[in-house]
Design a protein around this motif. Structure first.
Motif, PDB file in Angstrom:
ATOM      1  N   GLY A   1       0.814  -1.216   0.000  1.00 22.72           N
ATOM      2  CA  GLY A   1       0.000   0.000   0.000  1.00 22.72           C
ATOM      3  C   GLY A   1       0.842   1.259   0.000  1.00 22.72           C
ATOM      4  O   GLY A   1       0.520   2.235  -0.686  1.00 22.72           O
ATOM      5  N   ILE A   2       1.944   1.242   0.775  1.00 21.48           N
ATOM      6  CA  ILE A   2       2.840   2.411   0.805  1.00 21.48           C
ATOM      7  C   ILE A   2       3.438   2.657  -0.576  1.00 21.48           C
ATOM      8  O   ILE A   2       3.515   3.795  -1.051  1.00 21.48           O
ATOM      9  CB  ILE A   2       3.941   2.197   1.855  1.00 21.48           C
TER      10      ILE A   2
ATOM     11  N   PHE B   1       0.811   4.237  -2.876  1.00 26.64           N
ATOM     12  CA  PHE B   1       0.583   5.642  -2.524  1.00 26.64           C
ATOM     13  C   PHE B   1       1.633   6.533  -3.187  1.00 26.64           C
ATOM     14  O   PHE B   1       1.312   7.539  -3.829  1.00 26.64           O
ATOM     15  CB  PHE B   1       0.630   5.791  -1.002  1.00 26.64           C
TER      16      PHE B   1
ATOM     17  N   ARG C   1       1.409   6.942  -7.103  1.00 27.84           N
ATOM     18  CA  ARG C   1       0.520   8.004  -7.595  1.00 27.84           C
ATOM     19  C   ARG C   1       1.125   9.392  -7.356  1.00 27.84           C
ATOM     20  O   ARG C   1       1.018  10.270  -8.211  1.00 27.84           O
ATOM     21  CB  ARG C   1      -0.834   7.926  -6.900  1.00 27.84           C
ATOM     22  N   LEU C   2       1.757   9.588  -6.224  1.00 26.91           N
ATOM     23  CA  LEU C   2       2.294  10.918  -5.918  1.00 26.91           C
ATOM     24  C   LEU C   2       3.402  11.328  -6.878  1.00 26.91           C
ATOM     25  O   LEU C   2       3.621  12.520  -7.097  1.00 26.91           O
ATOM     26  CB  LEU C   2       2.825  10.964  -4.483  1.00 26.91           C
TER      27      LEU C   2
ATOM     28  N   HIS D   1      -6.907  10.609  -3.817  1.00 25.93           N
ATOM     29  CA  HIS D   1      -6.765   9.565  -4.837  1.00 25.93           C
ATOM     30  C   HIS D   1      -5.552   8.682  -4.537  1.00 25.93           C
ATOM     31  O   HIS D   1      -5.627   7.444  -4.625  1.00 25.93           O
ATOM     32  CB  HIS D   1      -6.631  10.236  -6.202  1.00 25.93           C
ATOM     33  N   ALA D   2      -4.423   9.293  -4.159  1.00 21.65           N
ATOM     34  CA  ALA D   2      -3.219   8.524  -3.835  1.00 21.65           C
ATOM     35  C   ALA D   2      -3.454   7.646  -2.612  1.00 21.65           C
ATOM     36  O   ALA D   2      -3.028   6.479  -2.572  1.00 21.65           O
ATOM     37  CB  ALA D   2      -2.037   9.467  -3.605  1.00 21.65           C
ATOM     38  N   VAL D   3      -4.130   8.191  -1.610  1.00 17.96           N
ATOM     39  CA  VAL D   3      -4.421   7.419  -0.397  1.00 17.96           C
ATOM     40  C   VAL D   3      -5.327   6.231  -0.729  1.00 17.96           C
ATOM     41  O   VAL D   3      -5.087   5.093  -0.282  1.00 17.96           O
ATOM     42  CB  VAL D   3      -5.075   8.320   0.671  1.00 17.96           C
TER      43      VAL D   3
ATOM     44  N   THR E   1      -5.674   4.715  -3.562  1.00 15.72           N
ATOM     45  CA  THR E   1      -4.917   3.726  -4.337  1.00 15.72           C
ATOM     46  C   THR E   1      -4.095   2.846  -3.411  1.00 15.72           C
ATOM     47  O   THR E   1      -4.044   1.613  -3.567  1.00 15.72           O
ATOM     48  CB  THR E   1      -3.999   4.424  -5.353  1.00 15.72           C
ATOM     49  N   GLY E   2      -3.439   3.480  -2.442  1.00 15.01           N
ATOM     50  CA  GLY E   2      -2.672   2.704  -1.469  1.00 15.01           C
ATOM     51  C   GLY E   2      -3.550   1.729  -0.704  1.00 15.01           C
ATOM     52  O   GLY E   2      -3.163   0.568  -0.474  1.00 15.01           O
TER      53      GLY E   2
END
Length: 662
Positions: free
Chosen positions: A198-199, A202, A205-206, A319-321, A323-324
């Motif tokens: 998950g990390i 995240f 995406r960033l 969105h990034a969160v 996705t993670g």
């Protein structure tokens, strides 16, 4: 170049070898569809397809060396790719366990295990970067005449061979430490299990806004850090065994992207559409439908992500969160399905019968749940904080048109790539603002003289999802999957110069520069030159001369920016920026320098009339295809026009040949 620019350049180059993965995905995916149980052991056609795809995967390290060397080379020449391959062969051979055992005089079974893993993507990337730097620095070097065959591009593979011997000795000392550090890093991520996955997602995406997510992906997909996500997943007998050993782990860094790209992003698109002001909904609907379909079908998310990335960064962070969280859930539940290109419907259909794909069907209900989550969270956040997502900002602030139509997409030339590219050149600040043009899957990657001259509003009206300024000279324009076509058309336009309709009209023409004849002889019209490139003015506009004297001089004050290795031609940039090419004869490059003598060196500042070359006219007239010599202005498109001043006989350094008007 600062570190961010350089990393961006590396990330862009990584797309060259990564672009081969869809071929492997298709070949192996079809093979697994045919024989999902026997992995090719029960069907000849399946075995043929699976082995064909695994041939790409098993040699990704070499592909990285070749692709990165090519992608980072200054002129994208095949010699750079060859240099990367030569460097990779030399380094990996010298650092193989057998070679290390022989060189260090130690038993083979005592050689550190790191050397059995020397053929990996990390080493491939390292070799590619070194090879590209050597190529960029030394591909124009000219050796003494006795060694002239090895000058220029031929020299670079030789240099890299010797350099890799030095690198190999260094690697023998430091590679075990690097390898152990990478393995430790990979183990730490693996110890975090699904949380580590998950990390990773995240940060994946960033990093998209600056185009460095490809570099991050290489760590988690290509065994750079002891994480073997793609090789274990895609096949090969060794990978099969490894895959069985780590069931539920292999593929954990990919599976959770399917619910986001196939379902979450479309949910966000629906929320953005419904939050648009009523009079803008029709326009937003078309944009959002196209972006949502691209994400669902192919897994390409950038067109939609860039529609809100900068106008509503809060949404992008959410969105990034999310996705993670999605990747974490899939990894935690051991719902596994990999991809060769991106997590869209195409890849899911190809990989669902891969024997390592476990409970892949659970990604669909997970995706439906994320569709609802994205829709609800995005709609609430947009309305709660009045975010200026597409369809909302125009009602708040009437956007300036800068003299262009506000709906460029309605233009009758919408599908004309050349016309679209010309408008993008305008949006970037014009021909004179562009210094280099490149592209990846969905974005134009441009270097400019001044990023402040880029017109964001015009770029968006042309269809761009967003404009990113990395610094004062680096700009990215998100244009979607036609990026490569647009970049190619822009490159051709810039090479040809502004079209006639782009030039200022009714502007008084003033002589900017007057050029003198560089050699004594008879004037020949350019269209009479027996070479199509010169005759059609592809190289530039000007005149030609049939020489009758042996001395070639500078036609104007300026700097000799280039003398070709064979001394048959030179380029001069005048003090006023005019770029002049003096090419003695046609196809004279084939003479390998015979008949030509250089009288000055590159970089020399010269005055008009200073001797530059000396000709052996008897030899040249007897051996050259033609000694008609073009004298052209390669950047003639930057000026209002050229006017011929001479006909008949001219004298070098004295007769005015033509003038350039601004």
């Amino acid at each position: 170049m600062n570190i961010l620019n350089y990393l961006q350049k590396v990330g862009r180059a990584l797309m060259v070898p990564v672009a081969t993965l869809p071929a492997a995905a298709i070949l192996m995916g079809i093979g697994y569809w045919i024989d999902p149980v026997g992995w090719g052991g029960g069907n000849v056609l399946a075995a043929f397809l699976i082995k064909s795809g695994s041939a790409i995967i098993d040699h990704m390290s070499a592909l990285f060396a070749v692709g990165v060397a090519y992608g980072m080379s200054k002129d994208k020449d095949g010699a750079a790719a060859l240099t990367g391959f030569v460097g990779f062969l030399v380094l990996t051979t010298l650092c193989s366990p057998a070679a290390v055992s022989m060189i260090q005089k130690i038993p083979l079974d005592q050689v550190p295990i790191a050397f059995s893993k020397i053929e990996n993507q990390f080493v491939g990337i390292l070799v590619g970067i070194i090879s590209a730097e050597i190529y960029n620095r030394f591909s124009g070097v000219e050796l003494p005449k006795a060694l002239s065959f090895f000058s220029g591009r031929r020299l670079v593979p030789i240099l890299i061979s010797f350099l890799m011997i030095l690198v190999a000795f260094i690697m023998m000392s430091i590679w075990p430490m690097i390898f152990n550090a990478l393995v430790s890093f990979g183990e730490q991520i693996q110890k975090l299990g699904s949380v580590g996955a998950g990390i990773y997602a995240f940060f994946n995406r960033l990093l998209i806004p600056i185009g460095l997510h490809h570099a991050l992906n290489s760590v988690f997909w290509f065994d750079v850090a002891g994480i073997n996500d793609i090789p274990n997943f895609l096949g090969g007998q060794q990978s099969i065994d490894a895959g069985k050993a780590v069931a539920g782990i292999t593929g954990r860094y990919q599976a959770g992207f399917f619910p986001i790209m196939m379902f979450g992003i479309p949910g966000a698109a629906l929320a953005i559409y419904q939050c648009a002001h009523p009079h803008n909904k029709a326009k937003v609907l078309g944009i959002m439908m196209a972006a949502a379909f691209a994400s669902f079908f192919t897994g390409i998310t950038e067109p939609l992500e860039f529609s809100f990335m900068f106008v509503a960064p809060m949404l992008y962070f959410i969105h990034a969160v999310l996705t993670g969280i999605s990747v974490f859930i899939a990894a935690y539940m051991h719902w596994i399905s990999g991809f060769g290109f991106s997590a869209g419907l195409v890849d899911m259909a190809l990989w669902v019968r891969n024997p390592l794909a476990t409970h892949w069907y659970m990604l669909i209900p997970q995706g439906l749940a994320f569709f609802v989550i994205y829709y609800a969270v995005f709609r609430f956040t947009i309305n709660k904080f009045n975010l200026m997502t597409p369809g909302r900002e125009l009602a708040v602030a009437g956007e300036e048109t800068d003299g262009y139509d506000t709906d460029v997409s309605a233009d009758k030339n919408e599908n004309d790539i050349t016309t679209l590219a010309r408008r993008y050149v305008d949006a970037i600040g014009g021909y004179d603002n562009l210094t280099s043009i490149d592209a990846c899957i969905t974005r134009l990657r441009l270097n400019v003289k001044d990023a402040a001259r880029v017109n964001d509003a015009l770029a968006k009206r042309l269809g761009a999802s967003g404009v990113i300024r990395l610094n004062k000279q680096s700009v990215q324009v998100i244009v979607g999957t036609r990026a490569e076509l647009i970049a190619s058309a822009m490159y051709n336009l810039v090479a040809a110069g502004p079209a006639a309709e782009d030039k200022p009209q009714d502007v008084p023409r003033v002589a900017l520069e007057t050029l003198l004849a560089p050699v004594t002889g008879e004037v020949v019209a350019l269209d009479q030159v027996p070479d199509e490139a010169f005759a059609r003015k592809v190289v530039g506009d000007g005149l030609a001369i049939r020489p009758t004297d042996k001395i070639v001089v500078a036609p104007a004050d300026g700097t000799i920016v280039k003398i070709f290795n064979t001394n048959h031609a030179f380029c001069l940039e005048t003090d006023k920026g005019v770029e002049i090419v003096v090419h003695m004869g046609i196809d004279t490059v084939a003479l390998n320098g015979q008949g030509f003598k250089r009288l000055v060196e590159e970089g020399a500042e010269v005055k008009a009339g200073r001797p530059i070359l000396e000709l052996d006219l008897d030899f040249l007239n007897a051996n050259a295809r033609s000694m008609i010599s073009p004298v052209v202005v390669s950047n003639a498109g930057d000026y209002a026009g050229l006017t011929a001043l001479a006909t008949g006989s001219v004298v070098s350094g004295q007769t005015k040949l033509f003038k350039i008007q601004k």
